[in-house]
Design a protein around this motif. Sequence first.
Motif, PDB file in Angstrom:
ATOM      1  N   ILE A  24       8.213   4.400   4.536  1.00 11.91           N
ATOM      2  CA  ILE A  24       7.584   3.083   4.686  1.00 11.91           C
ATOM      3  C   ILE A  24       6.081   3.286   4.828  1.00 11.91           C
ATOM      4  O   ILE A  24       5.616   4.008   5.710  1.00 11.91           O
ATOM      5  CB  ILE A  24       8.152   2.346   5.913  1.00 11.91           C
ATOM      6  CG1 ILE A  24       9.656   2.105   5.721  1.00 11.91           C
ATOM      7  CG2 ILE A  24       7.410   1.016   6.129  1.00 11.91           C
ATOM      8  CD1 ILE A  24      10.341   1.510   6.943  1.00 11.91           C
ATOM      9  N   CYS A  25       5.327   2.657   3.939  1.00 15.90           N
ATOM     10  CA  CYS A  25       3.873   2.836   3.871  1.00 15.90           C
ATOM     11  C   CYS A  25       3.179   1.629   4.507  1.00 15.90           C
ATOM     12  O   CYS A  25       3.792   0.582   4.733  1.00 15.90           O
ATOM     13  CB  CYS A  25       3.461   2.959   2.408  1.00 15.90           C
ATOM     14  SG  CYS A  25       1.725   3.333   2.160  1.00 15.90           S
ATOM     15  N   GLY A  26       1.903   1.779   4.774  1.00 16.97           N
ATOM     16  CA  GLY A  26       1.123   0.688   5.344  1.00 16.97           C
ATOM     17  C   GLY A  26       1.205  -0.581   4.503  1.00 16.97           C
ATOM     18  O   GLY A  26       1.304  -1.685   5.046  1.00 16.97           O
ATOM     19  N   GLY A  28       8.454  -0.620  -1.509  1.00 12.82           N
ATOM     20  CA  GLY A  28       8.600   0.822  -1.539  1.00 12.82           C
ATOM     21  C   GLY A  28       7.982   1.546  -2.715  1.00 12.82           C
ATOM     22  O   GLY A  28       8.100   1.099  -3.859  1.00 12.82           O
ATOM     23  N   HIS A  29       7.274   2.645  -2.414  1.00 13.96           N
ATOM     24  CA  HIS A  29       6.722   3.478  -3.476  1.00 13.96           C
ATOM     25  C   HIS A  29       6.728   4.960  -3.114  1.00 13.96           C
ATOM     26  O   HIS A  29       6.309   5.779  -3.913  1.00 13.96           O
ATOM     27  CB  HIS A  29       5.298   3.031  -3.824  1.00 13.96           C
ATOM     28  CG  HIS A  29       4.372   3.091  -2.662  1.00 13.96           C
ATOM     29  ND1 HIS A  29       4.082   2.004  -1.888  1.00 13.96           N
ATOM     30  CD2 HIS A  29       3.691   4.119  -2.120  1.00 13.96           C
ATOM     31  CE1 HIS A  29       3.250   2.356  -0.924  1.00 13.96           C
ATOM     32  NE2 HIS A  29       2.998   3.646  -1.037  1.00 13.96           N
ATOM     33  N   GLU A  30       7.205   5.312  -1.909  1.00 16.26           N
ATOM     34  CA  GLU A  30       7.223   6.732  -1.502  1.00 16.26           C
ATOM     35  C   GLU A  30       8.661   7.210  -1.530  1.00 16.26           C
ATOM     36  O   GLU A  30       9.336   7.199  -0.509  1.00 16.26           O
ATOM     37  CB  GLU A  30       6.665   6.880  -0.085  1.00 16.26           C
ATOM     38  CG  GLU A  30       5.240   6.360   0.073  1.00 16.26           C
ATOM     39  CD  GLU A  30       4.720   6.504   1.494  1.00 16.26           C
ATOM     40  OE1 GLU A  30       5.437   7.039   2.362  1.00 16.26           O
ATOM     41  OE2 GLU A  30       3.583   6.058   1.737  1.00 16.26           O
ATOM     42  N   VAL A  31       9.148   7.617  -2.706  1.00 17.81           N
ATOM     43  CA  VAL A  31      10.577   7.902  -2.796  1.00 17.81           C
ATOM     44  C   VAL A  31      10.881   9.276  -3.404  1.00 17.81           C
ATOM     45  O   VAL A  31      10.102   9.835  -4.178  1.00 17.81           O
ATOM     46  CB  VAL A  31      11.315   6.833  -3.628  1.00 17.81           C
ATOM     47  CG1 VAL A  31      11.295   5.479  -2.915  1.00 17.81           C
ATOM     48  CG2 VAL A  31      10.746   6.719  -5.031  1.00 17.81           C
ATOM     49  N   ALA A  38       5.390  13.133  -0.760  1.00 19.92           N
ATOM     50  CA  ALA A  38       4.450  13.541  -1.814  1.00 19.92           C
ATOM     51  C   ALA A  38       3.402  12.459  -2.085  1.00 19.92           C
ATOM     52  O   ALA A  38       2.233  12.776  -2.330  1.00 19.92           O
ATOM     53  CB  ALA A  38       5.214  13.866  -3.102  1.00 19.92           C
ATOM     54  N   GLU A  39       3.805  11.197  -2.029  1.00 20.63           N
ATOM     55  CA  GLU A  39       2.850  10.133  -2.361  1.00 20.63           C
ATOM     56  C   GLU A  39       1.684  10.059  -1.369  1.00 20.63           C
ATOM     57  O   GLU A  39       0.527  10.138  -1.789  1.00 20.63           O
ATOM     58  CB  GLU A  39       3.567   8.789  -2.505  1.00 20.63           C
ATOM     59  CG  GLU A  39       2.703   7.727  -3.173  1.00 20.63           C
ATOM     60  CD  GLU A  39       1.899   6.887  -2.202  1.00 20.63           C
ATOM     61  OE1 GLU A  39       1.035   6.133  -2.670  1.00 20.63           O
ATOM     62  OE2 GLU A  39       2.111   6.973  -0.982  1.00 20.63           O
ATOM     63  N   PRO A  40       1.941   9.923  -0.060  1.00 23.93           N
ATOM     64  CA  PRO A  40       0.779   9.898   0.841  1.00 23.93           C
ATOM     65  C   PRO A  40      -0.046  11.190   0.780  1.00 23.93           C
ATOM     66  O   PRO A  40      -1.279  11.152   0.906  1.00 23.93           O
ATOM     67  CB  PRO A  40       1.384   9.661   2.227  1.00 23.93           C
ATOM     68  CG  PRO A  40       2.843   9.936   2.091  1.00 23.93           C
ATOM     69  CD  PRO A  40       3.202   9.670   0.673  1.00 23.93           C
TER      70      PRO A  40
HETATM   71 ZN   LIG Z   1       2.108   5.005   0.410  1.00 25.46          ZN
END
Ligand SMILES: [Zn+2]
Length: 343
Positions: free
Chosen positions: A36-38, A61-64, A150-152
Amino acid sequence: MKALVAHAAKDLRIEERDIPAPGPGEVLVRIVRGGICGSDLHYYNHGGFGTVRLCEPMILGHEVAGRIEAVGAGVLGLDPGTLVAVSPSRPCFTCLYCLEGRQNHCLDMRFYGSAMPFPHSQGAFREYLVADARQCAVAEGLSEGEAAMAEPLAVVLHAAGRAGDLMGRRVLVTGCGPIGQLAVAVARAAGAVEIVATDVAAFTLAKAREMGADRTHDVAVDAQALGAYSASKGRFDVLFECSGVASALSGAIPALRPGAIAVQLGLGGDMTLPVQAMTAKEIELRGSFRFHAEFFTAVEMMRMGRLDVRPLITQTLPITEAQAAFETASDRTRAIKTQIAFA
Ligand SMILES: [Zn+2]
Ligand SMILES: [Zn+2]
């Protein structure tokens, strides 16, 4: 399959969707973890941020990360069962910025879970996702949770690129959410000689020390904590501003040395800056936004053991407790990165 859909502020629903089929060059990924991202929290808590608002239901969601379930025609090297981190960066590859190799500035970006375009770019918090094979970084050897970091990490690697060489530099990090924590870790990995971090929560500051900060300061307790670093025109060569809070940026300026580089990562809306002081010390302010190729670098750095993101994964909750996961992720006294387990 189940998908996590935001309808409005505090209106998050688990909905049924059809499982998609991969076309040529695509893969079907069984999603296993999602961070869960900001931005997800802004949609959940406030229905958006700034001028970006939810105008229709959107899968968040985008950090998967997930495991390859099936591959479309022409896909090589991604066997079923393989753990992959899925890059949410989906530029058009044809616009002028894509052709310049600056895909993070794509004019037609379809970043997962973003209400910036309309229709919104639907997100990746779902049990199955069809992605381009080139979005997938093989993450074998990592835990599923690490792969979903990986995304952050890519965001911070891009910011580190904006800052330039960190070897031997003194680095200040303001704001110790996941991005600030990763900035500490990346600065350490890149050879910074001194790393100081500030925040307003004791929990996040303790974590920053665990991630490699030499010293931390709680600016809620002592608003003048950075004053000690302003002697002789300042101490730090590089600032990573990760809070998005105007006072964090302006308050850091006196602690920066002449010629310092301030990289702004926090997205907190428009700020008033002490331009006079910045001019007199020749401080450079540099923006940083998203990433592209750094996603694959992020996975490789984790796989090669260059940095360890595991201490940042503070909670993992099943999709059936998604609401609780979002409430937990919003609590900075105990959460850095809260992840959802989809399988
Ligand atoms: Zn993010
Ligand atoms: Zn483009």
